[in-house]
Scaffold this motif. Structure first.
Motif, mmCIF file in Angstrom:
data_model
loop_
_atom_site.group_PDB
_atom_site.id
_atom_site.type_symbol
_atom_site.label_atom_id
_atom_site.label_comp_id
_atom_site.label_asym_id
_atom_site.label_seq_id
_atom_site.Cartn_x
_atom_site.Cartn_y
_atom_site.Cartn_z
ATOM 1 N N HIS A 54 0.785 -1.191 -0.005
ATOM 2 C CA HIS A 54 0.056 0.110 -0.118
ATOM 3 C C HIS A 54 0.936 1.282 -0.025
ATOM 4 N N LYS A 55 2.108 1.180 0.835
ATOM 5 C CA LYS A 55 2.749 2.379 0.839
ATOM 6 C C LYS A 55 3.456 2.772 -0.445
ATOM 7 N N GLY A 65 -7.173 11.020 -1.259
ATOM 8 C CA GLY A 65 -7.698 9.769 -1.263
ATOM 9 C C GLY A 65 -8.019 8.951 -2.389
ATOM 10 N N CYS A 66 -7.383 9.376 -3.640
ATOM 11 C CA CYS A 66 -7.569 8.621 -4.782
ATOM 12 C C CYS A 66 -6.653 7.554 -4.556
ATOM 13 N N ASP A 67 -5.327 7.433 -4.027
ATOM 14 C CA ASP A 67 -4.557 6.416 -4.058
ATOM 15 C C ASP A 67 -5.231 5.276 -3.156
ATOM 16 N N ASN A 68 -5.999 5.569 -2.090
ATOM 17 C CA ASN A 68 -6.487 4.722 -1.214
ATOM 18 C C ASN A 68 -7.565 4.100 -1.733
ATOM 19 N N ALA A 69 -8.515 4.819 -2.755
ATOM 20 C CA ALA A 69 -9.540 4.354 -3.239
ATOM 21 C C ALA A 69 -9.410 3.343 -4.333
ATOM 22 N N PHE A 71 -6.491 1.537 -4.518
ATOM 23 C CA PHE A 71 -5.670 0.522 -4.023
ATOM 24 C C PHE A 71 -6.819 -0.674 -3.467
ATOM 25 N N ASP A 72 -7.837 0.068 -2.641
ATOM 26 C CA ASP A 72 -8.844 -0.907 -2.095
ATOM 27 C C ASP A 72 -9.640 -1.580 -3.421
ATOM 28 N N CYS A 181 -2.189 4.034 -12.228
ATOM 29 C CA CYS A 181 -1.448 3.551 -10.670
ATOM 30 C C CYS A 181 -0.696 2.253 -10.877
#
Length: 537
Positions: A54-55, A65-69, A71-72, A181
């Motif tokens: 994730h990092k 928040g785009c990276d988090n969304a 990745f999920d 990504c």
């Protein structure tokens, strides 16, 4: 990973020690495959490869928040978390067998207390797979195969073809538009994903083979029991037919698949203590030649110890400190994956695991010989001639097993040296590498951290691997040469003895009128009086 990490794998020590003695030979192979090739590889390599998933997942946008969304979106459940859950569930059915045996033992104890010593027994052997325990064991096999199959299907649904691309495109909110990504270490993750999938498939195959073995053996015993009821068969013969044991192809006492103390070995192994490999190596040490003992020392002291003490720390910051002279998001990730598809330390860990596994073949073969000898003495009595003068002596099949283990070890080391040479030409580690992979805007320079130190340890590990290959080849030459001398030596001595008798003994002739194959003919010295042997009784 340490004993205090998220998954405390030490609980498997009790589970293994409880079920190992009730398993068949196929069950012990399955157990070794799970704990050596799945749990050990999971702890040594997989957790480290996915520790930064994730990092180091970057998208070419600064939208919060785009990276988090994203990745999920693409990683709803991490590989390592799924594997941890899979390994826990796939070993749990073994508890059913242990609990069933414990229930039988408790029931037998209560019965003996009530009935006394003269009241007989409920079970001749509570651990023998008969009646309900047989069905419990069969159910555990079906459950284990089902769990592995289900998880393989889940992995295929989440990650098609079990692969991870370098680049994924994401439209998930709050991303303002479609963004690119970049996944961290995709090549290395694909390699270990494939490894875990293959070992899971092998475990499923072993479960099915063991299930077929149990059903086939039970069918044979049922047919034998029907024949035993036929008139004319003694009660003792019926008992022999009805009391056959399924444990280790017919034995009551299971020979160890692992070295002398499997509980201690597995406990240390699953806690990622590389010193536990000493237990594996010591299991075959007493069966090795002098060259084999030198090989064991080189592997454990100069390879495993150096790997644990130094190499892991040197490569600990490999991607974090891999810097390219550009600020393009994802460029560093893609360039790192291009030049380091598999980390040195992960390849070395896998190499050390595989190169020590052939030792298990020798330990298992010796255990099989000792078990055959035990069964032979139980059947024919303690004074019966032994099947083997020494079960540990490298003769017959054990000689071939030992030779095969040497060939396999030399082949593993040679194969990994070739892989290292192909990935890192001449085992080199330059300070700067040029990269033009997308999404880098142009050819960029990327800088490797600690290149000189990594090069020194790479050369050291390569040199020790070459020494181990030479030792294996020397030991093979020694074994083959010794066997040839042992085979040809008696023939030469016999031929010399015949020539000596021809030169020193006086000439003999057959008695007159007799044939060479006539049992009544006698040999007489040339010139002596002929005696007719036919008159003697």
């Amino acid at each position: 990973p340490t004993p205090g990490s998220t998954m405390n794998w030490g609980i498997f020590e009790g589970l293994l020690s409880g079920v190992n003695k009730y398993s068949t030979a196929f069950g012990r192979i399955w157990l070794s495959l799970v704990f050596i090739f799945r749990v050990l590889v999971f702890l040594v390599t997989a957790e480290r490869v996915w520790s930064d998933d994730h990092k180091d997942f970057y998208c070419d946008t600064r939208q919060p928040g785009c990276d988090n969304a994203c990745f999920d979106e693409f990683f709803p459940v991490s590989h390592v978390r799924l594997w941890a859950l899979q390994l826990i569930l796939v070993t749990c059915p073994s508890l059913l067998v242990v609990m069933h045996v414990a229930y039988r033992e408790a029931r037998e104890k209560k019965y003996r207390e009530l009935a006394g010593d003269g009241g007989g027994r409920l079970y001749l052997n509570p651990g023998k797979k008969r009646g309900g325990l047989w069905w419990t064991y069969v159910f555990s096999l079906v459950f284990k195969a089902s769990v592995d199959t289900a998880f393989l299907y889940v992995f295929h649904l989440l990650y098609p073809k079990y692969t991870l691309p370098r680049l994924v495109k994401c439209r998930a909110a709050p991303c303002t538009n479609q963004v690119n990504c970049f996944i961290s270490k995709p090549s290395e993750k694909n390699i270990f994903t494939l490894f875990m999938v293959v070992t899971a498939a092998l475990c499923i195959l072993l479960n099915l083979v063991e299930l077929a073995y149990l059903v086939t053996k039970r069918s044979r015993e049922c047919l034998a029991a029907r024949k035993a009821r036929a008139p004319g068969m003694s009660h003792h013969q019926q008992d022999d037919l009805l009391s056959g044991d399924l444990i280790f192809l017919g034995s009551d006492t299971p020979p160890p698949l692992l070295p002398d103390h499997p509980q201690d070995y597995i406990k240390k192994t699953i806690l990622m203590n590389w010193a536990s490999l000493q237990g594996l190596l010591s299991g075959v040490n007493k069966y090795s030649t002098a060259l084999g003992r030198i090989w064991l020392s080189v592997v454990f002291i100069f390879r495993v110890l150096v790997y644990v003490v130094a190499a892991e720390d040197v490569w600990d910051d490999e991607q974090k400190d891999f810097v390219c002279n550009t600020k393009q998001p994802g460029c560093s990730n893609v360039c790192y994956d291009e030049f380091f598809p598999v980390s040195h330390v992960r390849l070395w860990a896998l190499q050390l695991i595989l190169v020590t596994c052939p030792s298990l073949l020798v330990v298992m073969h010796v255990a099989y010989r000792e078990e055959r000898e035990r069964k032979h003495r139980l059947k024919h009595g303690p004074d019966a001639p032994s099947l083997y003068d020494n079960p540990n002596k490298k003769r017959g099949g054990l000689w071939w097993t030992y030779l095969l283990s040497l060939v396999f070890k030399a082949a593993v080391d040679s194969g990994f040296l070739y892989i290292f040479h192909r990935i890192y030409r001449d085992y080199d580690m330059p300070r700067v590498v040029a990269c033009s992979q997308a999404p880098c805007p142009h050819t960029v320079d990327c800088f490797i951290s600690r290149p000189t130190e990594k090069k020194v340890f790479t050369y050291f590990m390569v040199a020790t691997a070459v020494i181990c290959i030479l030792l294996n080849l020397s030991e093979m030459s020694y074994l083959v040469g010794k066997r040839c001398l042992e085979t040809l030596g008696p023939r030469r001595r016999r031929s010399r003895r015949r020539s000596h008798l021809t030169d020193t003994c006086p000439p003999y002739i057959l008695s007159p009128g007799e044939h060479v194959q006539d049992g009544n003919s006698v040999l007489l010295k040339a010139g002596s009086i002929a005696v007719d042997a036919g008159g003697y009784p």
